[in-house]
Design an enzyme around this catalytic site. Structure first.
Site, PDB file in Angstrom:
ATOM      1  N   HIS A   1      -7.137 -17.100   9.734  1.00 37.98           N
ATOM      2  CA  HIS A   1      -6.983 -17.934   8.540  1.00 37.98           C
ATOM      3  C   HIS A   1      -7.002 -19.388   8.983  1.00 37.98           C
ATOM      4  O   HIS A   1      -6.357 -19.761   9.961  1.00 37.98           O
ATOM      5  CB  HIS A   1      -5.660 -17.611   7.844  1.00 37.98           C
ATOM      6  CG  HIS A   1      -5.554 -18.143   6.452  1.00 37.98           C
ATOM      7  ND1 HIS A   1      -5.447 -19.489   6.182  1.00 37.98           N
ATOM      8  CD2 HIS A   1      -5.526 -17.521   5.245  1.00 37.98           C
ATOM      9  CE1 HIS A   1      -5.362 -19.663   4.873  1.00 37.98           C
ATOM     10  NE2 HIS A   1      -5.416 -18.483   4.281  1.00 37.98           N
TER      11      HIS A   1
ATOM     12  N   ARG B   1     -13.074 -17.915   4.700  1.00 33.54           N
ATOM     13  CA  ARG B   1     -12.147 -18.264   5.779  1.00 33.54           C
ATOM     14  C   ARG B   1     -12.819 -18.376   7.139  1.00 33.54           C
ATOM     15  O   ARG B   1     -12.460 -19.241   7.947  1.00 33.54           O
ATOM     16  CB  ARG B   1     -11.017 -17.224   5.821  1.00 33.54           C
ATOM     17  CG  ARG B   1     -10.125 -17.310   4.600  1.00 33.54           C
ATOM     18  CD  ARG B   1      -9.153 -16.159   4.528  1.00 33.54           C
ATOM     19  NE  ARG B   1      -8.273 -16.321   3.371  1.00 33.54           N
ATOM     20  CZ  ARG B   1      -7.335 -15.442   3.022  1.00 33.54           C
ATOM     21  NH1 ARG B   1      -7.154 -14.348   3.745  1.00 33.54           N
ATOM     22  NH2 ARG B   1      -6.580 -15.645   1.965  1.00 33.54           N
TER      23      ARG B   1
ATOM     24  N   HIS C   1      -4.700 -13.716  11.367  1.00 36.64           N
ATOM     25  CA  HIS C   1      -4.174 -13.422  10.039  1.00 36.64           C
ATOM     26  C   HIS C   1      -4.358 -11.990   9.558  1.00 36.64           C
ATOM     27  O   HIS C   1      -3.413 -11.375   9.070  1.00 36.64           O
ATOM     28  CB  HIS C   1      -4.809 -14.384   9.035  1.00 36.64           C
ATOM     29  CG  HIS C   1      -4.320 -14.226   7.629  1.00 36.64           C
ATOM     30  ND1 HIS C   1      -2.985 -14.334   7.282  1.00 36.64           N
ATOM     31  CD2 HIS C   1      -4.980 -13.960   6.467  1.00 36.64           C
ATOM     32  CE1 HIS C   1      -2.852 -14.157   5.981  1.00 36.64           C
ATOM     33  NE2 HIS C   1      -4.039 -13.914   5.470  1.00 36.64           N
TER      34      HIS C   1
ATOM     35  N   LEU D   1       1.738 -19.227   7.405  1.00 40.12           N
ATOM     36  CA  LEU D   1       0.573 -19.425   6.554  1.00 40.12           C
ATOM     37  C   LEU D   1       0.779 -20.487   5.483  1.00 40.12           C
ATOM     38  O   LEU D   1       1.810 -20.528   4.817  1.00 40.12           O
ATOM     39  CB  LEU D   1       0.218 -18.098   5.873  1.00 40.12           C
ATOM     40  CG  LEU D   1      -1.165 -18.058   5.223  1.00 40.12           C
ATOM     41  CD1 LEU D   1      -2.242 -18.157   6.279  1.00 40.12           C
ATOM     42  CD2 LEU D   1      -1.319 -16.762   4.427  1.00 40.12           C
TER      43      LEU D   1
ATOM     44  N   ASP E   1       1.248  -0.204  14.496  1.00 38.67           N
ATOM     45  CA  ASP E   1       1.809   1.126  14.735  1.00 38.67           C
ATOM     46  C   ASP E   1       0.889   2.253  14.257  1.00 38.67           C
ATOM     47  O   ASP E   1       0.719   3.267  14.937  1.00 38.67           O
ATOM     48  CB  ASP E   1       3.174   1.255  14.048  1.00 38.67           C
ATOM     49  CG  ASP E   1       4.149   0.184  14.496  1.00 38.67           C
ATOM     50  OD1 ASP E   1       3.966  -0.361  15.592  1.00 38.67           O
ATOM     51  OD2 ASP E   1       5.103  -0.104  13.743  1.00 38.67           O
TER      52      ASP E   1
ATOM     53  N   GLU F   1      -3.874  -2.677   5.013  1.00 38.66           N
ATOM     54  CA  GLU F   1      -4.477  -3.339   6.164  1.00 38.66           C
ATOM     55  C   GLU F   1      -4.694  -2.404   7.342  1.00 38.66           C
ATOM     56  O   GLU F   1      -5.578  -2.638   8.165  1.00 38.66           O
ATOM     57  CB  GLU F   1      -3.618  -4.539   6.588  1.00 38.66           C
ATOM     58  CG  GLU F   1      -4.312  -5.445   7.574  1.00 38.66           C
ATOM     59  CD  GLU F   1      -3.521  -6.702   7.902  1.00 38.66           C
ATOM     60  OE1 GLU F   1      -3.900  -7.407   8.850  1.00 38.66           O
ATOM     61  OE2 GLU F   1      -2.511  -6.981   7.210  1.00 38.66           O
TER      62      GLU F   1
ATOM     63  N   GLU G   1      -4.303 -20.209   0.839  1.00 40.06           N
ATOM     64  CA  GLU G   1      -5.573 -20.709   0.337  1.00 40.06           C
ATOM     65  C   GLU G   1      -5.431 -21.267  -1.079  1.00 40.06           C
ATOM     66  O   GLU G   1      -6.252 -22.062  -1.532  1.00 40.06           O
ATOM     67  CB  GLU G   1      -6.585 -19.563   0.343  1.00 40.06           C
ATOM     68  CG  GLU G   1      -8.022 -19.969   0.365  1.00 40.06           C
ATOM     69  CD  GLU G   1      -8.892 -18.802   0.801  1.00 40.06           C
ATOM     70  OE1 GLU G   1      -9.988 -18.683   0.267  1.00 40.06           O
ATOM     71  OE2 GLU G   1      -8.466 -18.023   1.670  1.00 40.06           O
TER      72      GLU G   1
ATOM     73  N   PHE H   1     -10.420 -19.585  -5.522  1.00 41.29           N
ATOM     74  CA  PHE H   1     -10.085 -19.172  -4.165  1.00 41.29           C
ATOM     75  C   PHE H   1     -11.362 -19.171  -3.340  1.00 41.29           C
ATOM     76  O   PHE H   1     -12.462 -18.962  -3.869  1.00 41.29           O
ATOM     77  CB  PHE H   1      -9.469 -17.766  -4.171  1.00 41.29           C
ATOM     78  CG  PHE H   1      -8.096 -17.696  -3.567  1.00 41.29           C
ATOM     79  CD1 PHE H   1      -6.997 -18.222  -4.231  1.00 41.29           C
ATOM     80  CD2 PHE H   1      -7.894 -17.109  -2.334  1.00 41.29           C
ATOM     81  CE1 PHE H   1      -5.720 -18.151  -3.677  1.00 41.29           C
ATOM     82  CE2 PHE H   1      -6.627 -17.028  -1.773  1.00 41.29           C
ATOM     83  CZ  PHE H   1      -5.536 -17.555  -2.450  1.00 41.29           C
TER      84      PHE H   1
ATOM     85  N   ARG I   1     -12.809 -10.801   5.363  1.00 39.81           N
ATOM     86  CA  ARG I   1     -12.191 -10.555   4.054  1.00 39.81           C
ATOM     87  C   ARG I   1     -12.088 -11.838   3.244  1.00 39.81           C
ATOM     88  O   ARG I   1     -11.685 -12.877   3.768  1.00 39.81           O
ATOM     89  CB  ARG I   1     -10.786  -9.971   4.235  1.00 39.81           C
ATOM     90  CG  ARG I   1     -10.042  -9.810   2.908  1.00 39.81           C
ATOM     91  CD  ARG I   1      -8.677  -9.208   3.102  1.00 39.81           C
ATOM     92  NE  ARG I   1      -7.732 -10.082   3.762  1.00 39.81           N
ATOM     93  CZ  ARG I   1      -7.082 -11.090   3.179  1.00 39.81           C
ATOM     94  NH1 ARG I   1      -7.323 -11.406   1.919  1.00 39.81           N
ATOM     95  NH2 ARG I   1      -6.201 -11.806   3.866  1.00 39.81           N
TER      96      ARG I   1
ATOM     97  N   GLN J   1      -9.606 -11.531  11.257  1.00 37.70           N
ATOM     98  CA  GLN J   1      -9.746 -12.819  10.575  1.00 37.70           C
ATOM     99  C   GLN J   1      -8.717 -13.839  11.044  1.00 37.70           C
ATOM    100  O   GLN J   1      -7.520 -13.531  11.127  1.00 37.70           O
ATOM    101  CB  GLN J   1      -9.586 -12.608   9.076  1.00 37.70           C
ATOM    102  CG  GLN J   1      -9.752 -13.873   8.256  1.00 37.70           C
ATOM    103  CD  GLN J   1      -9.635 -13.582   6.775  1.00 37.70           C
ATOM    104  OE1 GLN J   1      -8.532 -13.596   6.223  1.00 37.70           O
ATOM    105  NE2 GLN J   1     -10.751 -13.311   6.124  1.00 37.70           N
TER     106      GLN J   1
ATOM    107  N   LEU K   1      -4.486  -8.044  -1.321  1.00 36.08           N
ATOM    108  CA  LEU K   1      -3.557  -7.455  -2.285  1.00 36.08           C
ATOM    109  C   LEU K   1      -4.277  -6.460  -3.182  1.00 36.08           C
ATOM    110  O   LEU K   1      -3.717  -5.420  -3.552  1.00 36.08           O
ATOM    111  CB  LEU K   1      -2.891  -8.558  -3.116  1.00 36.08           C
ATOM    112  CG  LEU K   1      -1.909  -9.463  -2.363  1.00 36.08           C
ATOM    113  CD1 LEU K   1      -1.370 -10.560  -3.278  1.00 36.08           C
ATOM    114  CD2 LEU K   1      -0.751  -8.662  -1.773  1.00 36.08           C
TER     115      LEU K   1
ATOM    116  N   ALA L   1       0.824  -1.208   0.000  1.00 37.82           N
ATOM    117  CA  ALA L   1       0.000   0.000   0.000  1.00 37.82           C
ATOM    118  C   ALA L   1       0.859   1.260   0.000  1.00 37.82           C
ATOM    119  O   ALA L   1       0.604   2.203  -0.750  1.00 37.82           O
ATOM    120  CB  ALA L   1      -0.937  -0.004   1.210  1.00 37.82           C
ATOM    121  N   GLY L   2       1.895   1.272   0.856  1.00 45.88           N
ATOM    122  CA  GLY L   2       2.765   2.443   0.932  1.00 45.88           C
ATOM    123  C   GLY L   2       3.509   2.706  -0.360  1.00 45.88           C
ATOM    124  O   GLY L   2       3.623   3.855  -0.820  1.00 45.88           O
TER     125      GLY L   2
END
Length: 596
Positions: free
Chosen positions: A238, A282, A369, A248, A217, A400, A251, A116, A411, A236, A417, A16-17
């Site tokens: 997972h 999930r 997760h 992890l 943070d 997130e 999936e 998925f 989700r 969530q 993503l 995201a950043g």
């Protein structure tokens, strides 16, 4: 005290950043501040895919994607934002492809897609291939691609800097205060806009798939500045983390035909989700696994089950389900297929538990997760601060750490993503647009004072409490009582325990009194963030007297749309937590009863 000035400052260098920085940098001077080197960010751990209705292997439509997301959210997702995300998804994936992301391919050269959990053909109800993937390291490839593009576009990076405070002047954003880890020196970043993209907070729980650095943070930072957190009760779990470790198992394993097996050798998901079975969402699978283990059907009676992707099992159940390839032929896999499509999963299992998934089933259990809740934003990433969705000028959040809310109460896989790419992009575009029309605000005389006061209180504490004990007790009580299943008595215990730990935290002692790379100090700061988030999460969960998505209560087992079809807002005030609520945006998808 060093001072820097940029029009846009991005906090966090994950997917995201980096997306936000890349798009902001086209029109504004842009800096990224990260406590990690960017390619170590947690986006790199995302495995299975990014969702988009490309329709490369079978019929699919953005409208189907949007409805699956609404249904998966248990109708708590804001539908305007969900439609926006699903509509933007196709172009976003092709933009990544044009940037150079090496997607796995179909024989005709188009981007490959796999099924998925929760993604369906809305006419037949059967799973649809919607997840675009790069083997089982999709997040890693996205992270590398975005980092390369950001460097190309001359984004300035401040790696191993820890942001301690958000500067707000006259109700507008003015920058951040950061600690340079290598020197212990404070830095002022004076900016017109700030984009927070610091990721989630899975380290609140004992068993988690999250990286050690995922300590909430961004949410803690804004809570301390009077900004609420939204829907924090929804976290969530997972269903498939490696037993005891939480690492992890994507999936995508189930997308390739893997099945869940209990201690009696039974494929149990047929009982809980007879249509989509192992490709249910999930929250459904996590609850089913919990019930199987609770009823004594764990492997050898223990608290784990098996995920089986061995070719003979996959091919057997493909025949049972009538699963077909896109050309209509029976679905078949070989050991070579599994190795090519899931190389990292095989490597993880061989490295950490000495099991080869091609020949043996994997021991799995639900693992903390993903945070559906976070900093409240609209669909352009602008942070909103109350029930009326009032925008705080110059402040944005994406990924997130943010709550748009497209995930609602749960989700769907591949939408994380997608979330960070779509809303990272629009946060960057909006921040650059805002910066073009706004001046720099004058900073207060000592902008670092609040951060220094907090740091000094940790440095100067001389109590007898050990951080490791406080952290362990917090994680255990949250995992036991604010985990997959919840009841009032247990959640109240969690609230009381976390508040006790908050008081005990004031009596910790750190051993390292130095300035350079003082990890002891940073770990204390991160623990204080996690304790604040644990309190907000537990209080929000205790108040919601229904079961919805990832928030599942034994004492209130039904979804209650009459009283609880609303978002929770939580403020930290007067040493406690104040709750408020705001309505869910509902457009064309009216709430329906659960049907799996």
């Amino acid at each position: 005290m060093q001072k820097h000035q940029y029009e846009v400052v991005v906090v966090g260098a994950g997917g995201a950043g980096l997306t936000a920085a890349l798009y902001a940098s086209h029109k504004a001077s842009t800096a990224v501040i990260s406590k990690l080197y960017p390619t170590r960010s947690h986006t790199g751990a995302a495995q299975g895919g990014i969702g988009a209705a490309l329709g490369n292997t079978e019929e699919d439509h953005p409208e189907w994607h949007a409805f699956d997301t609404v249904k998966g959210s248990d109708y708590l997702g804001d539908q305007e934002a969900i439609d926006f995300m699903a509509d933007e998804a196709v172009d976003a994936v092709y933009e990544l492809e044009h940037m150079g992301l090496p997607f796995s391919r179909n024989p005709d050269g188009t981007i490959a897609q796999r099924p998925f959990g929760g993604h369906t053909n809305n006419e037949t109800g059967k799973p649809v291939r919607r997840a675009c993937y790069a083997a089982d390291r999709t997040g890693h490839m996205i992270l590398q691609t975005l980092f390369q593009q950001s460097i190309k576009n001359k984004v300035r990076f401040f790696d191993e800097f820890y942001v301690l405070d958000l500067l707000i002047v006259d109700g507008k954003t003015a920058g951040v205060i950061a600690l340079e880890l290598a020197t212990g020196e404070m830095h002022i970043f004076h900016s017109k806009t700030v984009i927070i993209a610091t990721g989630g907070h899975g380290r609140v729980w004992e068993i988690t798939s999250n990286a050690y650095s995922y300590t909430g943070d961004g949410v803690a930072l804004t809570l301390r500045r009077g900004i609420p957190a939204e829907d924090m009760e929804f976290f969530q779990f997972h269903p498939t983390g490696i037993y005891r470790m939480g690492i992890l198992i994507t999936e995508g394993v189930r997308g390739e035909g893997g099945v869940l097996i209990n201690g009696e050798g039974e494929r149990f998901m047929e009982r809980y989700a007879p249509t989509v079975k192992d490709l249910a969402s999930r929250d459904v699978i996590s609850r089913a696994m919990y019930l199987e283990m609770k009823d004594g059907r764990g492997i050898d009676g223990k608290r784990y089950l098996h995920m089986d992707v061995t070719p003979e099992v996959v091919n057997h159940y493909a025949d049972v389900d009538g699963r077909k390839n896109p050309d209509g032929s029976p679905y078949r896999v070989t050991a070579s297929d599994i190795l090519n499509k899931l190389p990292d999963i095989i490597d993880f299992c061989e490295t950490y538990i000495g099991i080869n998934p091609i020949s043996d089933p994997m021991p799995v259990q639900p693992t903390a997760h993903y945070a559906m809740g976070g900093i409240p934003t609209n669909k352009f990433g602008e942070v909103v601060v109350d029930e009326k969705n009032t925008i705080l000028p110059g402040l944005y959040a994406a990924g997130e750490v943010a709550c748009v809310s497209v995930h609602g109460a749960n989700r769907l896989g591949t939408n994380a993503l997608l979330d960070l790419i779509i809303f990272g992009k629009y946060s960057g575009l909006k921040a650059a647009e805002y910066s073009a029309s706004e001046p720099y605000l004058d900073l207060p005389k000592e902008p670092e004072a609040f951060a220094m006061q907090q740091l000094d209180s940790i440095r100067q504490s001389k109590g007898n409490e050990r951080m490791i004990d406080i952290a362990a007790e917090m994680k255990q009580v949250m995992f036991d009582h604010v985990g997959v299943f919840r009841v009032e008595e247990g959640m109240q215990q969690a609230v009381d325990k976390v508040r006790e730990l908050k008081e005990r935290f004031k009596e910790i002692t750190i051993d390292d009194k130095g300035l350079k790379f003082n990890n002891n100090l940073i770990e204390a700061w991160e623990l204080s963030n996690l304790i604040d988030i644990a309190e907000v999460t537990a209080v929000s969960a205790l108040a919601r007297t229904e079961s919805r998505g990832a928030h599942s209560r034994d004492d209130y087992s039904e979804r209650d749309d009459k009283n609880w079809l609303k978002h929770t807002l939580a403020w930290m005030e007067n040493g406690g937590v104040r709750l408020g609520y705001k309505p869910v945006q509902i457009t064309k998808y009216k709430p329906k009863a659960r049907a799996y």
